[in-house]
Design a protein around this motif. Structure first.
Motif, PDB file in Angstrom:
ATOM      1  N   GLU A 336       0.794  -1.224   0.000  1.00 55.44           N
ATOM      2  CA  GLU A 336       0.000   0.000   0.000  1.00 55.44           C
ATOM      3  C   GLU A 336       0.831   1.280   0.000  1.00 55.44           C
ATOM      4  O   GLU A 336       0.387   2.303  -0.517  1.00 55.44           O
ATOM      5  CB  GLU A 336      -0.924   0.016   1.217  1.00 55.44           C
ATOM      6  CG  GLU A 336      -2.050  -1.002   1.148  1.00 55.44           C
ATOM      7  CD  GLU A 336      -3.176  -0.561   0.226  1.00 55.44           C
ATOM      8  OE1 GLU A 336      -3.279   0.639  -0.072  1.00 55.44           O
ATOM      9  OE2 GLU A 336      -3.952  -1.439  -0.204  1.00 55.44           O
ATOM     10  N   VAL A 337       2.012   1.257   0.608  1.00 51.67           N
ATOM     11  CA  VAL A 337       2.772   2.501   0.778  1.00 51.67           C
ATOM     12  C   VAL A 337       3.488   2.846  -0.524  1.00 51.67           C
ATOM     13  O   VAL A 337       4.268   2.042  -1.041  1.00 51.67           O
ATOM     14  CB  VAL A 337       3.790   2.365   1.927  1.00 51.67           C
ATOM     15  CG1 VAL A 337       4.646   3.632   2.038  1.00 51.67           C
ATOM     16  CG2 VAL A 337       3.054   2.103   3.240  1.00 51.67           C
ATOM     17  N   PRO A 338       3.257   4.037  -1.082  1.00 50.26           N
ATOM     18  CA  PRO A 338       3.876   4.396  -2.358  1.00 50.26           C
ATOM     19  C   PRO A 338       5.353   4.754  -2.203  1.00 50.26           C
ATOM     20  O   PRO A 338       5.813   5.077  -1.106  1.00 50.26           O
ATOM     21  CB  PRO A 338       3.066   5.611  -2.815  1.00 50.26           C
ATOM     22  CG  PRO A 338       2.615   6.241  -1.541  1.00 50.26           C
ATOM     23  CD  PRO A 338       2.366   5.101  -0.584  1.00 50.26           C
ATOM     24  N   ARG A 339       6.057   4.721  -3.307  1.00 47.59           N
ATOM     25  CA  ARG A 339       7.462   5.131  -3.302  1.00 47.59           C
ATOM     26  C   ARG A 339       7.594   6.604  -2.968  1.00 47.59           C
ATOM     27  O   ARG A 339       8.537   7.023  -2.285  1.00 47.59           O
ATOM     28  CB  ARG A 339       8.078   4.833  -4.673  1.00 47.59           C
ATOM     29  CG  ARG A 339       9.561   5.194  -4.798  1.00 47.59           C
ATOM     30  CD  ARG A 339      10.084   4.661  -6.122  1.00 47.59           C
ATOM     31  NE  ARG A 339      11.503   4.916  -6.290  1.00 47.59           N
ATOM     32  CZ  ARG A 339      11.998   5.894  -7.062  1.00 47.59           C
ATOM     33  NH1 ARG A 339      11.162   6.700  -7.707  1.00 47.59           N
ATOM     34  NH2 ARG A 339      13.297   6.045  -7.184  1.00 47.59           N
ATOM     35  N   VAL A 340       6.681   7.410  -3.457  1.00 47.51           N
ATOM     36  CA  VAL A 340       6.686   8.850  -3.206  1.00 47.51           C
ATOM     37  C   VAL A 340       5.323   9.250  -2.665  1.00 47.51           C
ATOM     38  O   VAL A 340       4.295   8.873  -3.226  1.00 47.51           O
ATOM     39  CB  VAL A 340       6.998   9.641  -4.490  1.00 47.51           C
ATOM     40  CG1 VAL A 340       6.922  11.143  -4.225  1.00 47.51           C
ATOM     41  CG2 VAL A 340       8.363   9.262  -5.052  1.00 47.51           C
ATOM     42  N   GLY A 341       5.317   9.994  -1.567  1.00 47.30           N
ATOM     43  CA  GLY A 341       4.064  10.447  -0.983  1.00 47.30           C
ATOM     44  C   GLY A 341       3.747   9.725   0.309  1.00 47.30           C
ATOM     45  O   GLY A 341       4.119   8.564   0.500  1.00 47.30           O
ATOM     46  N   ASP A 342       3.066  10.423   1.204  1.00 51.63           N
ATOM     47  CA  ASP A 342       2.671   9.829   2.473  1.00 51.63           C
ATOM     48  C   ASP A 342       1.519   8.844   2.269  1.00 51.63           C
ATOM     49  O   ASP A 342       0.778   8.919   1.289  1.00 51.63           O
ATOM     50  CB  ASP A 342       2.235  10.924   3.454  1.00 51.63           C
ATOM     51  CG  ASP A 342       3.370  11.884   3.803  1.00 51.63           C
ATOM     52  OD1 ASP A 342       4.533  11.517   3.579  1.00 51.63           O
ATOM     53  OD2 ASP A 342       3.079  12.991   4.293  1.00 51.63           O
ATOM     54  N   HIS A 409      14.034   1.024  -5.371  1.00 53.77           N
ATOM     55  CA  HIS A 409      13.467   1.359  -4.059  1.00 53.77           C
ATOM     56  C   HIS A 409      11.954   1.545  -4.148  1.00 53.77           C
ATOM     57  O   HIS A 409      11.371   2.432  -3.542  1.00 53.77           O
ATOM     58  CB  HIS A 409      14.138   2.638  -3.513  1.00 53.77           C
ATOM     59  CG  HIS A 409      13.723   2.984  -2.117  1.00 53.77           C
ATOM     60  ND1 HIS A 409      13.387   4.262  -1.728  1.00 53.77           N
ATOM     61  CD2 HIS A 409      13.574   2.218  -1.011  1.00 53.77           C
ATOM     62  CE1 HIS A 409      13.058   4.276  -0.443  1.00 53.77           C
ATOM     63  NE2 HIS A 409      13.163   3.053   0.006  1.00 53.77           N
ATOM     64  N   ASP A 410      11.296   0.663  -4.902  1.00 54.37           N
ATOM     65  CA  ASP A 410       9.846   0.764  -5.066  1.00 54.37           C
ATOM     66  C   ASP A 410       9.223  -0.545  -4.600  1.00 54.37           C
ATOM     67  O   ASP A 410       9.055  -1.491  -5.376  1.00 54.37           O
ATOM     68  CB  ASP A 410       9.498   1.043  -6.527  1.00 54.37           C
ATOM     69  CG  ASP A 410       8.047   1.465  -6.715  1.00 54.37           C
ATOM     70  OD1 ASP A 410       7.215   1.097  -5.866  1.00 54.37           O
ATOM     71  OD2 ASP A 410       7.757   2.161  -7.702  1.00 54.37           O
ATOM     72  N   PHE A 411       8.864  -0.587  -3.327  1.00 54.00           N
ATOM     73  CA  PHE A 411       8.363  -1.826  -2.739  1.00 54.00           C
ATOM     74  C   PHE A 411       6.956  -2.143  -3.227  1.00 54.00           C
ATOM     75  O   PHE A 411       6.609  -3.317  -3.384  1.00 54.00           O
ATOM     76  CB  PHE A 411       8.402  -1.720  -1.213  1.00 54.00           C
ATOM     77  CG  PHE A 411       9.798  -1.583  -0.675  1.00 54.00           C
ATOM     78  CD1 PHE A 411      10.551  -2.702  -0.375  1.00 54.00           C
ATOM     79  CD2 PHE A 411      10.368  -0.334  -0.508  1.00 54.00           C
ATOM     80  CE1 PHE A 411      11.853  -2.585   0.081  1.00 54.00           C
ATOM     81  CE2 PHE A 411      11.668  -0.189  -0.042  1.00 54.00           C
ATOM     82  CZ  PHE A 411      12.409  -1.323   0.256  1.00 54.00           C
ATOM     83  N   ARG A 412       6.155  -1.126  -3.446  1.00 55.26           N
ATOM     84  CA  ARG A 412       4.801  -1.382  -3.936  1.00 55.26           C
ATOM     85  C   ARG A 412       4.850  -1.981  -5.336  1.00 55.26           C
ATOM     86  O   ARG A 412       4.102  -2.915  -5.644  1.00 55.26           O
ATOM     87  CB  ARG A 412       3.978  -0.088  -3.923  1.00 55.26           C
ATOM     88  CG  ARG A 412       2.525  -0.334  -4.267  1.00 55.26           C
ATOM     89  CD  ARG A 412       1.620   0.804  -3.826  1.00 55.26           C
ATOM     90  NE  ARG A 412       1.798   2.012  -4.609  1.00 55.26           N
ATOM     91  CZ  ARG A 412       1.010   3.077  -4.494  1.00 55.26           C
ATOM     92  NH1 ARG A 412       0.022   3.095  -3.623  1.00 55.26           N
ATOM     93  NH2 ARG A 412       1.213   4.144  -5.244  1.00 55.26           N
ATOM     94  N   ARG A 413       5.730  -1.486  -6.196  1.00 50.68           N
ATOM     95  CA  ARG A 413       5.858  -2.044  -7.544  1.00 50.68           C
ATOM     96  C   ARG A 413       6.424  -3.461  -7.481  1.00 50.68           C
ATOM     97  O   ARG A 413       6.044  -4.330  -8.287  1.00 50.68           O
ATOM     98  CB  ARG A 413       6.745  -1.134  -8.407  1.00 50.68           C
ATOM     99  CG  ARG A 413       6.883  -1.589  -9.852  1.00 50.68           C
ATOM    100  CD  ARG A 413       7.316  -0.439 -10.751  1.00 50.68           C
ATOM    101  NE  ARG A 413       8.604   0.113 -10.375  1.00 50.68           N
ATOM    102  CZ  ARG A 413       9.777  -0.268 -10.905  1.00 50.68           C
ATOM    103  NH1 ARG A 413       9.807  -1.224 -11.820  1.00 50.68           N
ATOM    104  NH2 ARG A 413      10.895   0.304 -10.530  1.00 50.68           N
ATOM    105  N   ALA A 414       7.329  -3.714  -6.551  1.00 53.52           N
ATOM    106  CA  ALA A 414       7.883  -5.067  -6.410  1.00 53.52           C
ATOM    107  C   ALA A 414       6.809  -6.051  -5.973  1.00 53.52           C
ATOM    108  O   ALA A 414       6.714  -7.174  -6.493  1.00 53.52           O
ATOM    109  CB  ALA A 414       9.036  -5.059  -5.404  1.00 53.52           C
ATOM    110  N   ALA A 415       5.972  -5.645  -5.016  1.00 51.64           N
ATOM    111  CA  ALA A 415       4.872  -6.513  -4.581  1.00 51.64           C
ATOM    112  C   ALA A 415       3.895  -6.757  -5.722  1.00 51.64           C
ATOM    113  O   ALA A 415       3.392  -7.875  -5.901  1.00 51.64           O
ATOM    114  CB  ALA A 415       4.152  -5.889  -3.383  1.00 51.64           C
ATOM    115  N   ALA A 416       3.641  -5.721  -6.514  1.00 45.37           N
ATOM    116  CA  ALA A 416       2.747  -5.886  -7.664  1.00 45.37           C
ATOM    117  C   ALA A 416       3.337  -6.835  -8.695  1.00 45.37           C
ATOM    118  O   ALA A 416       2.602  -7.573  -9.375  1.00 45.37           O
ATOM    119  CB  ALA A 416       2.465  -4.524  -8.296  1.00 45.37           C
ATOM    120  N   ALA A 417       4.670  -6.837  -8.830  1.00 48.04           N
ATOM    121  CA  ALA A 417       5.321  -7.752  -9.774  1.00 48.04           C
ATOM    122  C   ALA A 417       5.099  -9.203  -9.362  1.00 48.04           C
ATOM    123  O   ALA A 417       4.848 -10.075 -10.204  1.00 48.04           O
ATOM    124  CB  ALA A 417       6.816  -7.438  -9.855  1.00 48.04           C
TER     125      ALA A 417
END
Length: 505
Positions: A336-342, A409-417
């Motif tokens: 859920e937590v984006p790479r950029v933004g709270d 450093h994009d955990f949300r994109r990694a989880a989506a992958a």
């Protein structure tokens, strides 16, 4: 052949209160990077710890009426105890008030910078935010208040030691611009370059023994002064490696010449200045290598307000795990937590994501596949030739997508992958309809039996891919999936739910 070395650290938080979910985010992100690099064959060292030598800790202990060391020990233990509920794999946990490696290393760092001619003593008057442990100019305040904490800084006048930060502006700009000091995301890199271009001023690196209440590391050769908590705390990244006490270990992880190692700091946006300006300048002064990567995350919020001990907006990660489980908490932080933004946290969002993705997504998929293998092939994995269809292709590409996302450093994109495997596997079930192939096979259609073997084999391979690729994100769940899909004496374990539904039906 020498394996690449990967050294990853979290910041070390003040222990003026118990840990909150905002720091748990950083711990889990660092843990994913560490587990991922181990799975790819790197030699990994993962460090966390606590910043014990802060005036904030002293004031909090005084407010409680407690002895400072006892107060610090109690709260530091609460941070170290996050290891089990969050399923963390840190290799080292340093405490700046207790670890004998730390004082020796801080003193050596001081002496080296002093030998470089970068330390001097002068009288200073300024506005000091205890929350940030930092002096501010009036221009840096927002309506007279600290932008981070919303409090009015205190007027302080005393004689301190200073560090010649201004000497390193040009070098820092060059290192950041050419990528030798990588700061991600780009907006944070630009923020740092803006700080440098706005002019770097020398900063105070000690406090009077009296104002520090006698708490902290004495300045070498000047016991009436205590080392500034940020100088002290930043040093943990090298003191934990033996700087000043074990040069062989320090050389192995930080000062080696093989060029293969990454030295990675995960930090929140509120402490970017310290990690991307002060700390590299200190290392340059001491003649030491710099970190290779400073990876910056934004904040978790509740009702739009930063989760913070000092602001009173805290969410206890241990209580969350007790209520909803480790997998649910880690998955929300990563998915859920984006790479950029709270990111605004609610328990409703956590529960919805866990039920949709874990119970209803991967859990349902694995259970369906194992059930079909038991029903149609007596629990034995079908023997199939190497396949080149869509699902095997998605399984082959998923690790590359995860690698690329985590490198950025994009955990949300990694989880989506990883989730592309779940989506394609479910699509395969819908299209092949194994139950209909089984019915056709029983009616005497051998071609249907061959197609059923292929479908079940590919689906089982997809589930194993999920177990492997999910392991850095959800280590316990990854192990359960792998176990459910691994034959014992030639037969898969019995099917059953992998994740409970939290919200119920």
């Amino acid at each position: 052949m020498t394996r690449p070395r990967y050294y990853v650290t979290t910041t070390i938080p003040y222990v003026n209160a118990r840990p909150h979910l905002g720091f748990a985010l950083e711990l889990v992100q660092a843990d994913v990077l560490a587990r991922h690099r181990r799975s790819r064959g790197d030699e990994v060292r993962f460090l966390s710890g606590t910043d014990d030598n802060s005036l904030k800790n002293v004031l909090a202990a005084e407010a409680e009426g407690s002895d400072v060391q006892s107060f610090v020990d109690r709260n530091a233990d609460a941070f170290a105890a996050l290891r089990e509920p969050l399923a963390l794999s840190f290799d080292d946990f340093i405490r700046t008030s207790r670890d004998p490696r730390h004082r020796a290393g801080v003193e050596e760092l001081w002496r080296r910078c002093e030998a470089s001619g970068d330390l001097y003593r002068k009288h200073y008057e300024g506005l000091y935010c205890v929350g940030c442990e930092q002096f501010y100019t009036p221009a840096e305040l927002v309506e007279g208040r600290c932008a981070e904490h919303g409090t009015e800084p205190r007027a302080v006048a005393e004689e301190n030691w200073f560090f010649r930060l201004s000497r390193y502006a040009d070098t820092l700009r060059e290192l950041i611009t050419d990528g030798r000091l990588r700061i991600e995301p780009a907006a944070r890199r630009n923020e740092v370059l803006g700080l440098i271009d706005g002019g770097l001023h020398d900063f105070s690196i000690s406090r009077s023994h009296t104002r520090a209440r006698g708490w902290g590391i004495p300045v070498p050769g000047d016991p009436e002064q205590v080392v500034y908590v940020w100088w002290d705390a930043l040093g943990n990244y090298v003191t934990s490696l033996g700087f000043g006490s074990d040069e062989a270990e320090f050389g192995r992880w930080w000062a080696g010449e093989d060029g293969d190692g990454r030295r990675v700091h995960l930090v929140g946006k509120g402490v970017l200045r310290f990690h991307a300006v002060y700390w590299p300048a200190m290392l340059l002064s001491a003649g030491l290598p710099l970190p290779t990567d400073v990876l910056v995350h934004d904040y978790l919020t509740v009702d739009g307000r930063k989760i913070s001990k000092s602001a009173g907006t805290t969410v206890d990660p241990t209580a969350l795990v007790d209520a909803y489980g480790t997998d649910a908490v880690r998955w929300w932080l990563l998915r859920e937590v984006p790479r950029v933004g709270d990111a605004d946290f609610t328990t409703e969002r956590l529960v919805a994501r866990a039920d949709a993705d874990l119970a209803g997504g991967v859990g349902n998929l694995v259970n369906r596949v194992v059930t079909m293998v038991h029903r149609f092939r007596d629990g034995r994995e079908p023997a199939i030739a190497a396949a080149g269809g869509r699902l095997p292709g998605v399984c082959r590409r998923a690790p590359e997508l995860v690698d690329a996302a985590l490198a950025g450093h994009d955990f949300r994109r990694a989880a989506a992958a990883v989730w592309t495997v779940v989506e394609e596997a479910n699509r395969t079930i819908d299209e092949t309809r194994p139950w209909e192939l089984a019915r056709a096979e029983r009616s005497g259609d051998p071609a249907a039996g061959a197609r059923l073997d292929t479908a079940l084999g590919e689906l089982l391979h997809a589930c194993r891919t999920l177990g492997r690729e999910l392991a850095p994100f959800l280590p316990d769940a990854g192990a359960r999936i792998t176990g459910r899909c691994t034959p014992v004496d030639g037969v898969l374990p019995a099917p059953g739910p992998l994740f409970p539904r939290i919200a119920g039906d």
